[in-house]
Design an enzyme around this catalytic site. Structure first.
Site, PDB file in Angstrom:
ATOM      1  N   LYS A 137     -14.205   8.741  -5.435  1.00 38.55           N
ATOM      2  CA  LYS A 137     -15.597   9.055  -4.783  1.00 38.55           C
ATOM      3  C   LYS A 137     -15.967  10.464  -5.532  1.00 38.55           C
ATOM      4  CE  LYS A 137     -14.353   5.998  -0.954  1.00 38.55           C
ATOM      5  NZ  LYS A 137     -13.585   6.058   0.246  1.00 38.55           N
ATOM      6  N   HIS A 188       0.785  -1.251   0.074  1.00 35.39           N
ATOM      7  CA  HIS A 188      -0.121   0.063   0.021  1.00 35.39           C
ATOM      8  C   HIS A 188       0.972   1.247   0.030  1.00 35.39           C
ATOM      9  CE1 HIS A 188      -4.274  -1.370   0.439  1.00 35.39           C
ATOM     10  NE2 HIS A 188      -3.569  -2.537   0.705  1.00 35.39           N
ATOM     11  N   THR A 192      -8.372   6.557  -2.999  1.00 40.23           N
ATOM     12  CA  THR A 192      -9.614   6.401  -3.213  1.00 40.23           C
ATOM     13  C   THR A 192     -10.791   7.245  -3.254  1.00 40.23           C
ATOM     14  OG1 THR A 192      -9.681   5.168  -1.241  1.00 40.23           O
ATOM     15  CG2 THR A 192      -9.452   3.801  -2.881  1.00 40.23           C
ATOM     16  N   LYS A 251      -8.709  14.245   3.423  1.00 38.79           N
ATOM     17  CA  LYS A 251      -7.885  13.113   3.830  1.00 38.79           C
ATOM     18  C   LYS A 251      -7.107  13.111   4.825  1.00 38.79           C
ATOM     19  CE  LYS A 251      -6.471  14.197  -0.458  1.00 38.79           C
ATOM     20  NZ  LYS A 251      -6.192  12.950  -1.256  1.00 38.79           N
ATOM     21  N   ARG A 252      -6.546  12.105   5.273  1.00 35.09           N
ATOM     22  CA  ARG A 252      -5.627  12.189   6.550  1.00 35.09           C
ATOM     23  C   ARG A 252      -4.470  13.448   6.303  1.00 35.09           C
ATOM     24  NH1 ARG A 252      -5.740   8.295  10.614  1.00 35.09           N
ATOM     25  NH2 ARG A 252      -3.848   9.268  11.472  1.00 35.09           N
TER      26      ARG A 252
END
Length: 850
Positions: free
Chosen positions: A689, A386, A685, A577-578
């Site tokens: 979306k 990842h 991802t 996002k983070r």
């Protein structure tokens, strides 16, 4: 007299939500009242909102149970190959509405609750998120579970039932403050404890080598108690299982070594064992080598493998005795997918089971006729990588292993010995290659490289977007690719269109269904039929109208929950996002400051109004990320209170970003910010979306952005900045932030404002660490992409002024989304890694004759 239909009640007409038949509605009301009665009969006679939520959840759950039992029975009889998705994270969000969507119950439940005088949306808001993940990796696992069930695969998600999930984020004085996520406080109606499948897990102890083999003795035992959550497929009557393990101390814990007066302390010490499943580690893309984390990783693996082997031995055409004793057939019946290296211990643990307990020999050099353990392990396991960020790669100290898992350390040494023997045969005398490829990294502290263990112990290794899969072959795992090129594959990530379109954006799902039918929900490639409507005025109008409604709804949500008023006619420019340096929220900040300075300079120009929203959590120990949040909120304090700017520019930090907030903000977004340095975001991802929900993307050629541009046409995304080769070239020659600072006046101005205290008048030096990092050691080259980013943002603003052209570009994007369904991703895993065939057929519903 009946109330006139509000917009909310009109939802009942939406066809993708299933039919609300009269009998169906009557049954639901009856069952709802029955559940409510049993809830109240126990202790109260006045129902609260929460009572109503539990009554509805249990009513919907009733529809799952029969299908769940029948699905498991169906697998037991058919005995298909099973896939086990092992992950330390499952970021599920809420379950109620997703279950209603997949069971086609949404309209019926809406009607039933309406007739009972309740508002279904209000009840849905009572459910806690299951926040058992940090971000992309955990949410991917959740999307995969939905797709595996929808494609009829006999699949099981295995993980940990953390008592506390990802922390809740509060913003106080502009700073992130964490609070514990006590998500189980009121109980979880979706889980079922299965104490009959409790399993022992061993830690510590020592290894004895004797004539009858190897024994791991004097261990400490922790029990793993499974909780099962149903995972319904989309309208195919299949319900799979997610099994999460909870740690329980055995009854005799600390009591066998009885010490006088130590009884109370011994019982209190049970907490030490049970701490294993207490809390999710809140790090995204960062490795923290703590013993408790290694315990979590081994705990989930050891419990899961016992379960896999029990099921393998027992399940064979209706017999409950152990009928399948020959473990050589394991790879034909079992696939294990490792979601990153976190469950890497599955490889030595499966070896330990086969060699120490099942008495198989290690490899084919043994006596003829016996199956060999190593071959079984490799053919069973596969590994998904990842990230390529070095700080995220797991490297466990050998002495931690020696103490906690002594037998596994021996097995890893033996795996490494045989592996290096093979490398030496292929590359005689190449000692440096041996050093690079070893599972053990020598140095001040010997460490086990878990990624190397995963590659050696798996038959397939995949990246999560095409560009990422190429990067791992050419850089981090180049040596391994040269030895075993056949192992390396790509599986570009995807998202489930059930949660991320039908559920969170029913208006858009319906507008699409009116044009091309409902089948696209199962087969997202059909969205390309929308290209026929790209010049259809009515369709363009409908798409724009849905977006505007979503924006109004989100604006109302912000006003209600955060007391902030925003202009719903402004462009909603969103980066959620983070918080991480590589994701470059700081580049976004520099654009905000530049835009602010330009508006101040020419206040009478016709600026495109923007509401810039940034949201995401920072790992509690990540100082830089926490400073980035403080900078964003500080910029907001200045910009939002400047009367010259008015509502042409607003900056909002979205507090406590999580699955449920994503479901609200993404459908309302106009612009999606995907601006990581090329080569750092493995896939992303969230980008998919936004694309599916009618936002346009401004982004670098990184991760899946590359494939999004390919699918929708590069002219339909706002692509800017360095590509991977440019970044590599800059690494060779050296990145000099000062040269950009000195050459670009607007950049210099923005940086001087940050460092001079313009955004922190009370503490002028507050952001000195950030400034110092950006000027002197910025690994992610923010300044190198600044100019291109600003220019690209000007193009975005210009296009937004032409709503028809903007919406046409949106339609091209939605039409290009087909590839990014997790159904496509999972079909590829199934066929190309697991050796399984996905199927769209329905099985019989529980009330159908078999």
């Amino acid at each position: 007299m009946a109330k006139p239909l509000s917009d909310q009640d009109k939802r009942k007409q939406i066809s993708v939500r299933g039919l609300a038949g009269v009998e169906n509605v009557a049954d639901l009301k009856t069952n709802f009242n029955r559940h409510l009665h049993f809830t109240l009969v126990k202790d109260r006679n006045v129902a609260t909102k929460r009572d109503y939520y539990f009554a509805l959840a249990n009513t919907v759950r009733d529809h799952l149970v029969g299908r769940w039992i029948r699905t498991q029975q169906h697998y037991y009889e058919k005995d298909p190959k099973r896939v086990y998705y092992l992950s330390l994270e499952f970021y599920m969000g809420r379950t109620l509405q997703n279950t209603m969507v997949n069971l086609a119950l949404e309209n019926a439940c809406d009607e039933a609750t309406y007739q009972l005088g309740l508002d279904m949306e209000e009840l849905q808001d009572i459910e806690e998120d299951a926040g058992l993940g940090n971000g992309g990796l955990g949410r991917l696992a959740a999307c995969f579970l939905d797709s595996m069930a929808s494609l009829g695969l006999a699949a099981y998600g295995y993980g940990i039932r953390y008592e506390f999930g990802i922390f809740n984020q509060k913003i106080q004085n502009g700073w992130q403050v964490e609070e514990a996520d006590d998500w189980l406080r009121y109980g979880n109606p979706w889980e079922k404890a299965r104490p009959e499948y409790m399993r022992p897990v061993h830690f510590y102890g020592r290894v004895e080598h004797g004539p009858d083999g190897v024994k791991w003795v004097d261990t400490q035992v922790v029990l793993a108690l499974p909780y099962d959550t149903p995972v319904p497929g989309y309208r195919n009557n299949i319900v799979n299982t997610m099994r999460l393990w909870s740690a329980k101390a055995p009854c005799d814990f600390n009591l066998k070594d009885f010490n006088v007066g130590g009884y109370i302390q011994a019982v209190l010490d049970r907490n030490l064992a049970e701490n294993i499943s207490r809390v999710l580690y809140p790090n995204d893309n960062f490795f923290e080598g703590k013993e408790l984390r290694l315990k979590q990783e081994y705990f989930v693996v050891a419990a899961t493998l016992q379960d896999i082997i029990r099921r393998f031995k027992a399940s064979k055409f209706g017999s409950t005795e152990f009928v399948r004793m020959d473990l050589s057939a394991l790879p034909d019946k079992v696939a294990i997918q490792l979601n990153d290296t976190h469950p890497a211990m599955a490889i030595p643990e499966l070896m330990r089971i086969l060699v120490d307990l099942e008495k198989l020999t290690w490899d084919k050099r043994a006596e003829f006729g016996l199956s060999w353990a190593w071959d079984i392990v490799v053919r069973t396991c596969a590994y998904t990588n990842h990230t390529v960020l070095p700080e995220a790669l797991e490297r466990w100290p050998v002495d931690l292993f020696q103490n906690l898992l002594p037998r596994h350390l021996e097995i890893i040494y033996e795996i490494n010995r045989r592996h290096l023997e093979r490398v030496a045969k292929l590359f005689p005398g190449d000692m440096d290659r041996m050093r690079r490829m070893s599972l053990i990294e020598e140095g001040d502290m010997k460490k086990i490289n878990m990624a190397h263990l995963c590659i050696v112990g798996s038959h397939a290794v995949n990246g999560v977007a095409r560009i990422h899969s190429e990067i791992i072959k050419n850089t981090v795992f180049k040596d391994f690719y040269e030895v075993d090129p056949h192992k390396f594959q790509n599986k570009t990530n995807g998202i489930t269109p059930r949660r991320w379109l039908v559920m969170c954006n029913p208006g858009l799902a319906e507008v699409i269904a009116e044009r091309i039918g409902e089948d696209y929900i199962r087969d997202l490639d059909q969205l390309k039929k929308l290209l026929d409507f790209v010049d259809d005025d009515a369709f363009i109008r409908d798409i724009a109208k849905v977006k505007q409604e979503n924006k109004l709804k989100f604006a109302a949500h912000l006003e209600e929950h955060y007391k902030v008023k925003i202009n719903p006619n402004s462009m909603f420019d969103v980066q959620v996002k983070r918080i991480h340096e590589y994701k470059r929220q700081l580049l976004n900040c520099l654009h905000i400051i530049t835009l602010y300075n330009r508006i101040k300079k020419e206040p009478n120009k016709a600026w495109t109004p923007r509401t810039i929203m940034i949201g995401g959590k920072a790992a509690p120990g990540y100082h830089t990320a926490k400073m980035i949040i403080k900078l964003i909120t500080s910029i907001g304090d200045v910009v939002n209170n400047d009367p010259v700017v008015g509502d042409r520019l607003k900056v909002i930090f979205l507090e406590n970003y999580r699955v449920t907030l994503a479901e609200k903000v993404i459908p309302a977004s106009d612009l999606s910010e995907q601006i990581s340095t090329a080569g750092t975001e493995a896939s992303g991802t969230g980008n998919m979306k936004f694309m599916l929900n009618g936002a346009l993307t401004i982004g670098t050629m990184d991760g899946a952005n590359v494939e999004m541009a390919e699918e929708a046409g590069e002219e339909n995304l706002f692509i800017f900045g360095m590509r991977v080769p440019d970044v590599e070239a800059m690494d060779k020659k050296g990145y000099d932030a000062h040269s950009y600072y000195n050459r670009i006046p607007e950049l210099k101005r923005a940086m001087d404002q940050i460092s001079g205290g313009f955004f922190s008048p009370g503490q002028p030096g507050l952001f000195q660490d950030l400034v110092n990092m950006l000027m002197n050691h910025d690994r992610f080259k923010v300044f190198a992409d600044y100019e291109a980013y600003i220019k690209c943002q000007e193009k975005v603003s210009a296009l937004y002024k032409d709503p028809t052209a903007w919406t046409k570009m949106v339609i091209h994007n939605i039409a290009g989304c087909g590839k990014f369904s997790s159904d496509r991703t999972i079909s590829q895993y199934a066929r190309e890694i697991w050796g399984m065939e996905p199927s769209l057929e329905k099985i019989a519903a529980p009330d159908d004759p078999r």
